[in-house]
Design an enzyme around this catalytic site. Sequence first.
Site, PDB file in Angstrom:
ATOM      1  N   ASP A 147      45.506  18.935  44.133  1.00 34.08           N
ATOM      2  CA  ASP A 147      46.548  19.960  44.066  1.00 34.08           C
ATOM      3  C   ASP A 147      47.755  19.546  44.908  1.00 34.08           C
ATOM      4  OD1 ASP A 147      46.194  22.053  42.359  1.00 34.08           O
ATOM      5  OD2 ASP A 147      45.082  23.316  43.775  1.00 34.08           O
ATOM      6  N   LYS A 183      41.026  24.059  33.136  1.00 35.54           N
ATOM      7  CA  LYS A 183      41.061  22.774  33.851  1.00 35.54           C
ATOM      8  C   LYS A 183      39.820  21.942  33.510  1.00 35.54           C
ATOM      9  CE  LYS A 183      43.853  24.825  37.483  1.00 35.54           C
ATOM     10  NZ  LYS A 183      43.887  25.508  38.782  1.00 35.54           N
ATOM     11  N   GLN A 215      40.007  27.255  43.758  1.00 39.51           N
ATOM     12  CA  GLN A 215      40.860  28.191  43.018  1.00 39.51           C
ATOM     13  C   GLN A 215      41.225  29.376  43.912  1.00 39.51           C
ATOM     14  OE1 GLN A 215      42.010  27.671  39.766  1.00 39.51           O
ATOM     15  NE2 GLN A 215      43.288  29.454  40.149  1.00 39.51           N
TER      16      GLN A 215
END
Length: 275
Positions: free
Chosen positions: A119, A52, A96
């Site tokens: 997200d 990412k 994460q």
Amino acid sequence: MTLIDGKAIAQQVRDEVREEVAAWVAEGHDPPGLATVLVGDDAASAIYVGGKQKASAEVGIRGFDHRLDHSASHDEVRALLHELNANPAVNGILLQLPTPPQVNGSALTEEIDPGKDVDGLTPISTGLLAKGLPGLRPCTPSGVMELLRRHDVALEGAEAVVVGRSDLVGKPISAMLLAANATVTTCHSRTRDLAAVCRRADVLIAAVGVPELVKGDWIKEGAVVIDVGSPAGDVEFAAARERARLITPVPGGVGPMTIAMLLDNTLLAARARVR
Ligand code: NAP
């Protein structure tokens, strides 16, 4: 039958984001910023976070790569998230998952500023999606919609069947298809006669995590089939491709879209903050 090339489409999205970021910066704005928070040393998570950050750098998004020790406390992670919420250079925040047991990752995700929820998984983002209001959408479902859009798949009035109802994939995909005026059926482990429901689908999305659960002869002739399953596909690909009009391979279908849509969300979040 045409294969949907997720790798190529993801690259297109990334190229477009790079151009849009450059234009944004040329207008005098700060580059969009993406903060990732990784707690502990899980090898797979470290690879995801690295991917990412690398993809962000490639499109001109500024990275804030926070790595905390495996023993970091819940409150330490919480304090960092609040600091990132308050930092104007940070437009997107990713915690994460999974986190080590002493850190309640899903509770902490809910403390991310909804404007920075790239997200798209906080209750606010979920509510905005459910109400059809603008907001940040989860990346993998957005990637599925982007694949359909770039292949001009007509969704209005179409019979869409989604197999899987997770908060991460199945539910948001169903909501997005509904917003696009498809007639949506969401299936799950208690669905009776899954084969019969799948056979109705003009557009079939499999997001289950059971390799080859969806059999080739469940595919309506000429249907569009999107297989979210990873690392193995949820659709019996060799047989399904004989009947489908458009189909994603695994790997190389939905997988590459997730990071591309994350970059897009980060730019969207930066723009929304200035507006
Ligand atoms: P999940 O949370 O385990 O959800 C699976 C869903 O499938 C559940 O709703 C479950 O029903 C349903 N299901 C399980 N067995 C079934 C059966 N026999 N018949 C019908 N439905 C069944 O999984 P997820 O997070 O949504 O992920 C789904 C798949 O997508 C996995 O392979 C995952 O690795 C993949 N994925 C890929 C990406 C990507 O490519 N970037 C991102 C995310 C996920 P119940 O609700 O009734 O239990």
